[in-house]
Design a protein around this motif. Structure first.
Motif, PDB file in Angstrom:
ATOM      1  N   CYS A  32       0.864  -1.192   0.000  1.00  0.00           N
ATOM      2  CA  CYS A  32       0.000   0.000   0.000  1.00  0.00           C
ATOM      3  C   CYS A  32       0.891   1.229   0.000  1.00  0.00           C
ATOM      4  O   CYS A  32       1.898   1.266   0.703  1.00  0.00           O
ATOM      5  CB  CYS A  32      -0.875  -0.014   1.264  1.00  0.00           C
ATOM      6  N   PHE A  36      -4.851   6.764  -0.171  1.00  0.00           N
ATOM      7  CA  PHE A  36      -6.271   6.909   0.176  1.00  0.00           C
ATOM      8  C   PHE A  36      -7.177   7.003  -1.049  1.00  0.00           C
ATOM      9  O   PHE A  36      -8.317   7.456  -0.952  1.00  0.00           O
ATOM     10  CB  PHE A  36      -6.513   8.108   1.118  1.00  0.00           C
ATOM     11  N   TRP A  39     -10.553   5.338  -0.790  1.00  0.00           N
ATOM     12  CA  TRP A  39     -11.597   6.009  -0.007  1.00  0.00           C
ATOM     13  C   TRP A  39     -12.116   7.266  -0.716  1.00  0.00           C
ATOM     14  O   TRP A  39     -13.264   7.621  -0.587  1.00  0.00           O
ATOM     15  CB  TRP A  39     -11.043   6.434   1.364  1.00  0.00           C
ATOM     16  N   LYS A  41     -11.028   8.463  -4.213  1.00  0.00           N
ATOM     17  CA  LYS A  41     -10.959   8.614  -5.677  1.00  0.00           C
ATOM     18  C   LYS A  41     -11.821   7.583  -6.375  1.00  0.00           C
ATOM     19  O   LYS A  41     -12.633   7.908  -7.231  1.00  0.00           O
ATOM     20  CB  LYS A  41      -9.513   8.425  -6.159  1.00  0.00           C
ATOM     21  N   PRO A  43     -13.848   4.922  -4.638  1.00  0.00           N
ATOM     22  CA  PRO A  43     -14.224   4.294  -3.365  1.00  0.00           C
ATOM     23  C   PRO A  43     -14.533   2.801  -3.515  1.00  0.00           C
ATOM     24  O   PRO A  43     -15.280   2.394  -4.402  1.00  0.00           O
ATOM     25  CB  PRO A  43     -15.461   5.078  -2.940  1.00  0.00           C
ATOM     26  N   GLY A  44     -13.901   1.992  -2.659  1.00  0.00           N
ATOM     27  CA  GLY A  44     -14.116   0.547  -2.675  1.00  0.00           C
ATOM     28  C   GLY A  44     -13.169  -0.200  -3.603  1.00  0.00           C
ATOM     29  O   GLY A  44     -13.202  -1.421  -3.673  1.00  0.00           O
ATOM     30  N   LYS A  45     -12.324   0.543  -4.312  1.00  0.00           N
ATOM     31  CA  LYS A  45     -11.376  -0.095  -5.240  1.00  0.00           C
ATOM     32  C   LYS A  45      -9.988   0.491  -5.023  1.00  0.00           C
ATOM     33  O   LYS A  45      -9.830   1.705  -4.977  1.00  0.00           O
ATOM     34  CB  LYS A  45     -11.741   0.208  -6.696  1.00  0.00           C
ATOM     35  N   CYS A  46      -9.003  -0.390  -4.975  1.00  0.00           N
ATOM     36  CA  CYS A  46      -7.622   0.094  -4.859  1.00  0.00           C
ATOM     37  C   CYS A  46      -7.145   0.557  -6.236  1.00  0.00           C
ATOM     38  O   CYS A  46      -7.478  -0.049  -7.252  1.00  0.00           O
ATOM     39  CB  CYS A  46      -6.716  -1.024  -4.347  1.00  0.00           C
ATOM     40  N   ARG A  49      -3.669  -2.031  -9.474  1.00  0.00           N
ATOM     41  CA  ARG A  49      -4.458  -3.150 -10.025  1.00  0.00           C
ATOM     42  C   ARG A  49      -3.630  -4.432 -10.119  1.00  0.00           C
ATOM     43  O   ARG A  49      -3.421  -4.982 -11.193  1.00  0.00           O
ATOM     44  CB  ARG A  49      -5.044  -2.755 -11.394  1.00  0.00           C
ATOM     45  N   VAL A  53      -6.453  -7.037  -5.569  1.00  0.00           N
ATOM     46  CA  VAL A  53      -7.848  -6.629  -5.818  1.00  0.00           C
ATOM     47  C   VAL A  53      -8.787  -7.837  -5.910  1.00  0.00           C
ATOM     48  O   VAL A  53     -10.006  -7.678  -5.890  1.00  0.00           O
ATOM     49  CB  VAL A  53      -7.979  -5.729  -7.075  1.00  0.00           C
TER      50      VAL A  53
ATOM     51  N   ASN B 187     -11.090  15.495  -5.301  1.00  0.00           N
ATOM     52  CA  ASN B 187     -10.985  14.512  -6.393  1.00  0.00           C
ATOM     53  C   ASN B 187     -12.278  14.429  -7.204  1.00  0.00           C
ATOM     54  O   ASN B 187     -12.430  13.517  -8.015  1.00  0.00           O
ATOM     55  CB  ASN B 187     -10.677  13.118  -5.828  1.00  0.00           C
ATOM     56  N   ILE B 189     -15.253  13.679  -5.981  1.00  0.00           N
ATOM     57  CA  ILE B 189     -16.042  12.560  -5.459  1.00  0.00           C
ATOM     58  C   ILE B 189     -16.935  13.067  -4.323  1.00  0.00           C
ATOM     59  O   ILE B 189     -16.479  13.787  -3.433  1.00  0.00           O
ATOM     60  CB  ILE B 189     -15.094  11.440  -4.936  1.00  0.00           C
ATOM     61  N   GLN B 193     -20.820   8.961  -2.874  1.00  0.00           N
ATOM     62  CA  GLN B 193     -19.928   8.024  -3.590  1.00  0.00           C
ATOM     63  C   GLN B 193     -18.927   7.380  -2.628  1.00  0.00           C
ATOM     64  O   GLN B 193     -18.653   6.174  -2.708  1.00  0.00           O
ATOM     65  CB  GLN B 193     -19.178   8.750  -4.720  1.00  0.00           C
ATOM     66  N   THR B 196     -20.156   4.330  -0.622  1.00  0.00           N
ATOM     67  CA  THR B 196     -20.615   3.099  -1.275  1.00  0.00           C
ATOM     68  C   THR B 196     -20.300   1.874  -0.408  1.00  0.00           C
ATOM     69  O   THR B 196     -19.244   1.806   0.218  1.00  0.00           O
ATOM     70  CB  THR B 196     -19.997   2.908  -2.683  1.00  0.00           C
ATOM     71  N   ASN B 198     -20.264  -1.039  -1.868  1.00  0.00           N
ATOM     72  CA  ASN B 198     -19.713  -2.005  -2.818  1.00  0.00           C
ATOM     73  C   ASN B 198     -18.193  -2.041  -2.776  1.00  0.00           C
ATOM     74  O   ASN B 198     -17.537  -1.016  -2.600  1.00  0.00           O
ATOM     75  CB  ASN B 198     -20.155  -1.660  -4.244  1.00  0.00           C
ATOM     76  N   ILE B 199     -17.683  -3.245  -2.987  1.00  0.00           N
ATOM     77  CA  ILE B 199     -16.230  -3.456  -2.995  1.00  0.00           C
ATOM     78  C   ILE B 199     -15.865  -4.053  -4.354  1.00  0.00           C
ATOM     79  O   ILE B 199     -16.403  -5.094  -4.713  1.00  0.00           O
ATOM     80  CB  ILE B 199     -15.842  -4.426  -1.856  1.00  0.00           C
ATOM     81  N   GLU B 200     -15.032  -3.365  -5.109  1.00  0.00           N
ATOM     82  CA  GLU B 200     -14.621  -3.853  -6.438  1.00  0.00           C
ATOM     83  C   GLU B 200     -15.822  -4.108  -7.358  1.00  0.00           C
ATOM     84  O   GLU B 200     -15.800  -5.062  -8.124  1.00  0.00           O
ATOM     85  CB  GLU B 200     -13.783  -5.136  -6.329  1.00  0.00           C
TER      86      GLU B 200
END
Ligand SMILES: Cc1cc2nc3c(=O)[nH]c(=O)nc-3n(C[C@H](O)[C@H](O)[C@H](O)COP(=O)(O)O)c2cc1C
Lengths: 170, 201
Positions: A32, A36, A39, A41, A43-46, A49, A53, B187, B189, B193, B196, B198-200
């Motif tokens: 990591c 952030f 959280w 940019k 959200p919920g995805k790193c 890639r 993931v 950003n 957002i 948003q 959320t 949801n994850i991925e």
């Protein structure tokens, strides 16, 4: 879902379909970078890639969780620790109170019954620190219940197999 | 008076809060300090360099309740490549949450490293609300504690210090929500948003 996350390959016979075994040492997981982005940019995805993931959604979904890690300085050694740090997309930036203490809001994360199998040549003072660490993890990682098992590396496969059998008996 | 090597163990060292804390430390410290980011490629060089100092100050964030893997990997290299004269090891750790006590386990890990490898353990400063405190008027509290930390190391009168925002948890909740909404806004957002579940997906 039942998930086994290990920092090394293990020879296990798993009979059930809903048990997933992941050997982190066989994957490409960068550390990591503390941006952030997960959280604020995407959200919920790193934003990195790589293989991580695929792992943190599995951590989020699992209600039975087995972590297998070598211990270093009273904490998880680098392979497991790298993954745990990469799992923060499953939380929100926003904070809530848990027993009066500040912690992050979880996204869709199942409550967990966790077993942590800590292996290596672990001294008593190191065990004490690790117990404190997991107690803190429990608050941040949605553990409803947890158990820690300390074991020698030579006993590891047997210890893990015994735990998986207990799951299968449920 | 000794000299202090400051090692930043944040994975975002060049742009980190830890760097800001380290800068304050250097400004307040009466003895010589030299600052380094721990990177993936400079471990061996830093191990060698550490021999020139009486003290090391590790400055780092709390990551998943422990020391960040950037620092863990460096400690493992240091274990393999110890300096001839071992400096005293002090720690300045900051965490995002309000309670500075959430840093305790990371401090215990650093003590374990020292115990296992024959380093004397020195001073500690634990900072709570460390992500945002320097952007608030409470910065002054941090400055004061860092000054104390610096003189404790300079005089070899090692001690344990801590600080955080002197506000209630409820107030912190409000303040941190505003902080993160603003972070997202930069950003493009929205709060919704960011919330959320949801994850991925
Ligand atoms: C992967 C990751 C894990 C974190 N884990 C924790 C934690 O367990 N507890 C906490 O209070 N803050 C945690 N934080 C917040 C950081 O400690 C905080 O933002 C700190 O100010 C970062 O310092 P730095 O800029 O020097 O890296 C975490 C941040 C990241 C990116």
């Amino acid at each position: 879902m039942k998930l086994i996350l290990s920092d090394r390959p293990l020879n296990l016979e798993i009979e059930e379909d809903d048990v997933e075994f992941i050997d982190l040492s066989s994957l490409k997981i960068n550390n990591c970078v503390g941006c952030f982005g997960c959280w604020t940019k995407t959200p919920g995805k790193c934003v990195i890639r790589d293989d991580a993931v695929k792992i943190y959604p599995a951590i989020a979904k699992s209600n039975k969780l087995l972590y297998v890690s070598r211990i270093k300085y009273g904490g998880y050694d680098a392979i497991m620790k790298t993954m745990l740090e990469r799992a923060i997309p499953i939380q929100q930036a926003f904070i809530r109170l848990v027993d009066g203490q500040t912690h992050h809001v979880q996204r869709q994360v199942a409550l967990k019954n966790a077993v942590i199998i800590a292996y290596g040549d672990i001294a008593d003072d190191e065990k004490d620190v690790f117990k404190k660490l997991v107690a803190r993890n429990a608050l941040n990682m949605n553990f409803e219940k947890y158990r820690i098992i300390f074991t020698a590396e030579s006993q590891l496969e047997q210890t893990v197999s015994d735990e998986v059998e207990k799951w299968e008996a449920l | 008076m000794g000299s202090i090597m400051i090692l930043n163990g944040s994975p975002r060292a060049p742009k980190s809060n830890s760097k800001r804390y380290a800068t304050i430390f250097s400004e307040k410290c009466k003895c010589k300090t030299e600052y380094f980011n721990i990177s993936k490629t400079n471990h061996i060089q830093l191990c060698g360099k550490s021999e020139e100092f009486s003290d090391i100050l590790f400055v780092f964030p709390l990551y998943a309740d422990g020391i960040p893997v950037t620092l863990l990997n460096f400690l493992k290299t240091l274990e393999e490549n110890p300096p001839k004269n071992k400096p005293v090891v002090s720690v300045l750790v900051n965490c995002g949450f309000l309670e500075y006590s959430q840093n305790n386990t990371a401090v215990s890990m650093m003590k374990l490293f020292c115990h296992q490898n024959g380093y004397r353990f020195g001073s500690v400063l634990k900072i709570g609300s460390g992500e945002a405190i320097l952007t608030t008027p409470f910065k002054i509290l941090v400055n004061r504690k860092i000054k104390k930390l610096a003189s404790s190391i300079a005089c070899a009168k090692y001690c344990i210090l801590q600080t955080t925002m002197p506000i209630s948890s409820k107030m912190f909740l409000k303040a941190s929500t505003a902080y993160w909404i603003n972070y997202g806004k930069k950003n493009g957002i929205t709060k919704e948003q960011m919330e959320t579940m949801n994850i991925e997906e």
